[in-house]
Design a protein around this motif. Sequence first.
Motif, PDB file in Angstrom:
ATOM      1  N   TRP A  34       0.844  -1.195   0.000  1.00  0.00           N
ATOM      2  CA  TRP A  34       0.000   0.000   0.000  1.00  0.00           C
ATOM      3  C   TRP A  34       0.875   1.239   0.000  1.00  0.00           C
ATOM      4  CZ3 TRP A  34      -0.363  -3.277   4.443  1.00  0.00           C
ATOM      5  CH2 TRP A  34       0.374  -2.844   5.549  1.00  0.00           C
ATOM      6  N   ALA A  35       0.293   2.353  -0.370  1.00  0.00           N
ATOM      7  CA  ALA A  35       0.939   3.658  -0.246  1.00  0.00           C
ATOM      8  C   ALA A  35       0.313   4.390   0.938  1.00  0.00           C
ATOM      9  CB  ALA A  35       0.748   4.462  -1.531  1.00  0.00           C
ATOM     10  N   LYS A  36       0.811   5.587   1.230  1.00  0.00           N
ATOM     11  CA  LYS A  36       0.145   6.401   2.239  1.00  0.00           C
ATOM     12  C   LYS A  36      -1.273   6.691   1.750  1.00  0.00           C
ATOM     13  CE  LYS A  36       3.274   9.655   2.252  1.00  0.00           C
ATOM     14  NZ  LYS A  36       4.018  10.899   2.580  1.00  0.00           N
ATOM     15  N   PRO A  37      -2.284   6.375   2.541  1.00  0.00           N
ATOM     16  CA  PRO A  37      -3.661   6.581   2.065  1.00  0.00           C
ATOM     17  C   PRO A  37      -3.916   8.043   1.691  1.00  0.00           C
ATOM     18  CG  PRO A  37      -3.629   5.273   4.087  1.00  0.00           C
ATOM     19  CD  PRO A  37      -2.240   5.794   3.888  1.00  0.00           C
ATOM     20  N   VAL A  38      -4.557   8.243   0.565  1.00  0.00           N
ATOM     21  CA  VAL A  38      -4.950   9.595   0.166  1.00  0.00           C
ATOM     22  C   VAL A  38      -6.141  10.017   1.013  1.00  0.00           C
ATOM     23  CG1 VAL A  38      -6.063  10.898  -1.680  1.00  0.00           C
ATOM     24  CG2 VAL A  38      -4.038   9.563  -2.173  1.00  0.00           C
ATOM     25  N   PRO A  39      -6.057  11.167   1.681  1.00  0.00           N
ATOM     26  CA  PRO A  39      -7.178  11.600   2.530  1.00  0.00           C
ATOM     27  C   PRO A  39      -8.362  12.050   1.688  1.00  0.00           C
ATOM     28  CG  PRO A  39      -5.508  13.321   2.431  1.00  0.00           C
ATOM     29  CD  PRO A  39      -4.940  12.137   1.687  1.00  0.00           C
ATOM     30  N   VAL A  40      -9.507  11.450   1.930  1.00  0.00           N
ATOM     31  CA  VAL A  40     -10.746  11.838   1.254  1.00  0.00           C
ATOM     32  C   VAL A  40     -11.797  12.097   2.319  1.00  0.00           C
ATOM     33  CG1 VAL A  40     -12.575  11.157  -0.332  1.00  0.00           C
ATOM     34  CG2 VAL A  40     -10.209  10.469  -0.792  1.00  0.00           C
ATOM     35  N   ASN A  41     -12.366  13.294   2.317  1.00  0.00           N
ATOM     36  CA  ASN A  41     -13.479  13.623   3.207  1.00  0.00           C
ATOM     37  C   ASN A  41     -14.764  13.433   2.407  1.00  0.00           C
ATOM     38  OD1 ASN A  41     -15.450  14.765   4.813  1.00  0.00           O
ATOM     39  ND2 ASN A  41     -14.155  16.435   5.536  1.00  0.00           N
ATOM     40  N   PHE A  42     -15.383  12.274   2.587  1.00  0.00           N
ATOM     41  CA  PHE A  42     -16.558  11.966   1.778  1.00  0.00           C
ATOM     42  C   PHE A  42     -17.695  12.951   2.019  1.00  0.00           C
ATOM     43  CE2 PHE A  42     -14.364   7.814   1.911  1.00  0.00           C
ATOM     44  CZ  PHE A  42     -14.262   7.587   0.544  1.00  0.00           C
ATOM     45  N   GLY A  43     -17.687  13.612   3.175  1.00  0.00           N
ATOM     46  CA  GLY A  43     -18.712  14.607   3.455  1.00  0.00           C
ATOM     47  C   GLY A  43     -18.613  15.828   2.566  1.00  0.00           C
ATOM     48  N   ASN A  44     -17.442  16.054   1.977  1.00  0.00           N
ATOM     49  CA  ASN A  44     -17.267  17.204   1.083  1.00  0.00           C
ATOM     50  C   ASN A  44     -17.738  16.926  -0.341  1.00  0.00           C
ATOM     51  OD1 ASN A  44     -16.148  18.740   3.115  1.00  0.00           O
ATOM     52  ND2 ASN A  44     -14.029  18.272   2.564  1.00  0.00           N
ATOM     53  N   LEU A  45     -17.979  15.657  -0.652  1.00  0.00           N
ATOM     54  CA  LEU A  45     -18.430  15.324  -2.002  1.00  0.00           C
ATOM     55  C   LEU A  45     -19.835  15.884  -2.233  1.00  0.00           C
ATOM     56  CD1 LEU A  45     -17.239  11.599  -2.109  1.00  0.00           C
ATOM     57  CD2 LEU A  45     -16.066  13.590  -3.059  1.00  0.00           C
ATOM     58  N   ARG A  46     -20.116  16.223  -3.469  1.00  0.00           N
ATOM     59  CA  ARG A  46     -21.413  16.848  -3.761  1.00  0.00           C
ATOM     60  C   ARG A  46     -22.579  15.914  -3.427  1.00  0.00           C
ATOM     61  NH1 ARG A  46     -18.080  19.397  -7.641  1.00  0.00           N
ATOM     62  NH2 ARG A  46     -18.174  17.644  -9.104  1.00  0.00           N
ATOM     63  N   GLN A  47     -22.440  14.637  -3.741  1.00  0.00           N
ATOM     64  CA  GLN A  47     -23.427  13.629  -3.358  1.00  0.00           C
ATOM     65  C   GLN A  47     -22.648  12.484  -2.704  1.00  0.00           C
ATOM     66  OE1 GLN A  47     -26.822  13.071  -6.334  1.00  0.00           O
ATOM     67  NE2 GLN A  47     -25.180  13.800  -7.685  1.00  0.00           N
ATOM     68  N   PRO A  48     -22.384  12.593  -1.396  1.00  0.00           N
ATOM     69  CA  PRO A  48     -21.407  11.704  -0.760  1.00  0.00           C
ATOM     70  C   PRO A  48     -21.605  10.220  -1.039  1.00  0.00           C
ATOM     71  CG  PRO A  48     -22.039  13.442   0.744  1.00  0.00           C
ATOM     72  CD  PRO A  48     -22.927  13.577  -0.465  1.00  0.00           C
ATOM     73  N   LYS A  49     -22.812   9.711  -0.861  1.00  0.00           N
ATOM     74  CA  LYS A  49     -23.009   8.267  -1.005  1.00  0.00           C
ATOM     75  C   LYS A  49     -22.824   7.819  -2.449  1.00  0.00           C
ATOM     76  CE  LYS A  49     -25.930   4.536   0.732  1.00  0.00           C
ATOM     77  NZ  LYS A  49     -25.986   3.718  -0.485  1.00  0.00           N
ATOM     78  N   GLN A  50     -23.351   8.581  -3.409  1.00  0.00           N
ATOM     79  CA  GLN A  50     -23.222   8.213  -4.813  1.00  0.00           C
ATOM     80  C   GLN A  50     -21.802   8.436  -5.324  1.00  0.00           C
ATOM     81  OE1 GLN A  50     -25.592  10.021  -3.386  1.00  0.00           O
ATOM     82  NE2 GLN A  50     -27.567   9.880  -4.466  1.00  0.00           N
ATOM     83  N   ASP A  51     -21.207   9.577  -4.956  1.00  0.00           N
ATOM     84  CA  ASP A  51     -19.884   9.914  -5.474  1.00  0.00           C
ATOM     85  C   ASP A  51     -18.791   9.028  -4.890  1.00  0.00           C
ATOM     86  OD1 ASP A  51     -21.192  11.879  -6.851  1.00  0.00           O
ATOM     87  OD2 ASP A  51     -20.547  13.525  -5.559  1.00  0.00           O
ATOM     88  N   MET A  52     -19.040   8.463  -3.704  1.00  0.00           N
ATOM     89  CA  MET A  52     -18.069   7.556  -3.094  1.00  0.00           C
ATOM     90  C   MET A  52     -17.712   6.415  -4.048  1.00  0.00           C
ATOM     91  SD  MET A  52     -18.577   5.185   0.320  1.00  0.00           S
ATOM     92  CE  MET A  52     -18.994   6.583   1.348  1.00  0.00           C
ATOM     93  N   LEU A  53     -18.686   5.946  -4.812  1.00  0.00           N
ATOM     94  CA  LEU A  53     -18.438   4.841  -5.736  1.00  0.00           C
ATOM     95  C   LEU A  53     -17.354   5.206  -6.738  1.00  0.00           C
ATOM     96  CD1 LEU A  53     -21.065   2.614  -7.461  1.00  0.00           C
ATOM     97  CD2 LEU A  53     -19.245   3.630  -8.814  1.00  0.00           C
ATOM     98  N   TRP A  54     -17.443   6.413  -7.314  1.00  0.00           N
ATOM     99  CA  TRP A  54     -16.493   6.811  -8.356  1.00  0.00           C
ATOM    100  C   TRP A  54     -15.114   7.084  -7.778  1.00  0.00           C
ATOM    101  CZ3 TRP A  54     -18.610   5.265 -12.499  1.00  0.00           C
ATOM    102  CH2 TRP A  54     -19.998   5.344 -12.657  1.00  0.00           C
TER     103      TRP A  54
END
Length: 220
Positions: A75-95
């Motif tokens: 693995w690499a250092k995990p890229v930080p993703v704040n799913f709450g910042n996504l425009r549609q968090p649950k749907q955009d998480m998939l992409w």
Amino acid sequence: MEDPLIQAIAVHALPVIFAITLHEASHGYVAKRFGDLTAYAQGRVSLNPIRHIDPFGTVVLPLMTLAIGGIMFGWAKPVPVNFGNLRQPKQDMLWVAAAGPAANFVMALGWALVAKAAGTAGAASWSEFFYAMGLAGVRVNIIFMVLNLLPLPPLDGSKIAISLLPRNLAYQYAALEPYGIYLLLGLIVLEGVLHVPLLSLILFPLYEAVRGVIAALFNL
């Protein structure tokens, strides 16, 4: 005669580094496209492997799994993703989650081109080495792609599953994430140390299907 392990390290080094680091950068890039700038602000949407390398996960662990056999893992250092910042968090998480395995598939195609070019170069002094490296790149990237598609927290497949599950089931499934990595490492130990090929039995059919398609496309 050269040491087979040294030869294996030489042909796998670049494929492993780029397979892991570009996988992570892709998550950050897609997260930025969908509204989360966390990784971008930290300089992680980058093709520079140094920004992503984890000394143990990107260097030591792949070397260990290469030496003992079984499924190569890292693995690499995990890229930080704040799913709450996504425009549609649950749907955009998939992409965002699917971006890493998709990057590995694209890299597998690129390494297949390297192998094809080296294989048609005749007796050039560099051709055998780059042919072996190209095949290693195809193999490594397919392994990382299918491994990360497992619906096992914290792998990308679990994020894809969470995105697709009904909300109440998604919350319950996400709660398993702190324990998933231990199950995954246990499967890897069973594979490489105890030679119980449970992980291979799960991954091999998908690995072979993808490898077969690439081999047919490039006549490898």
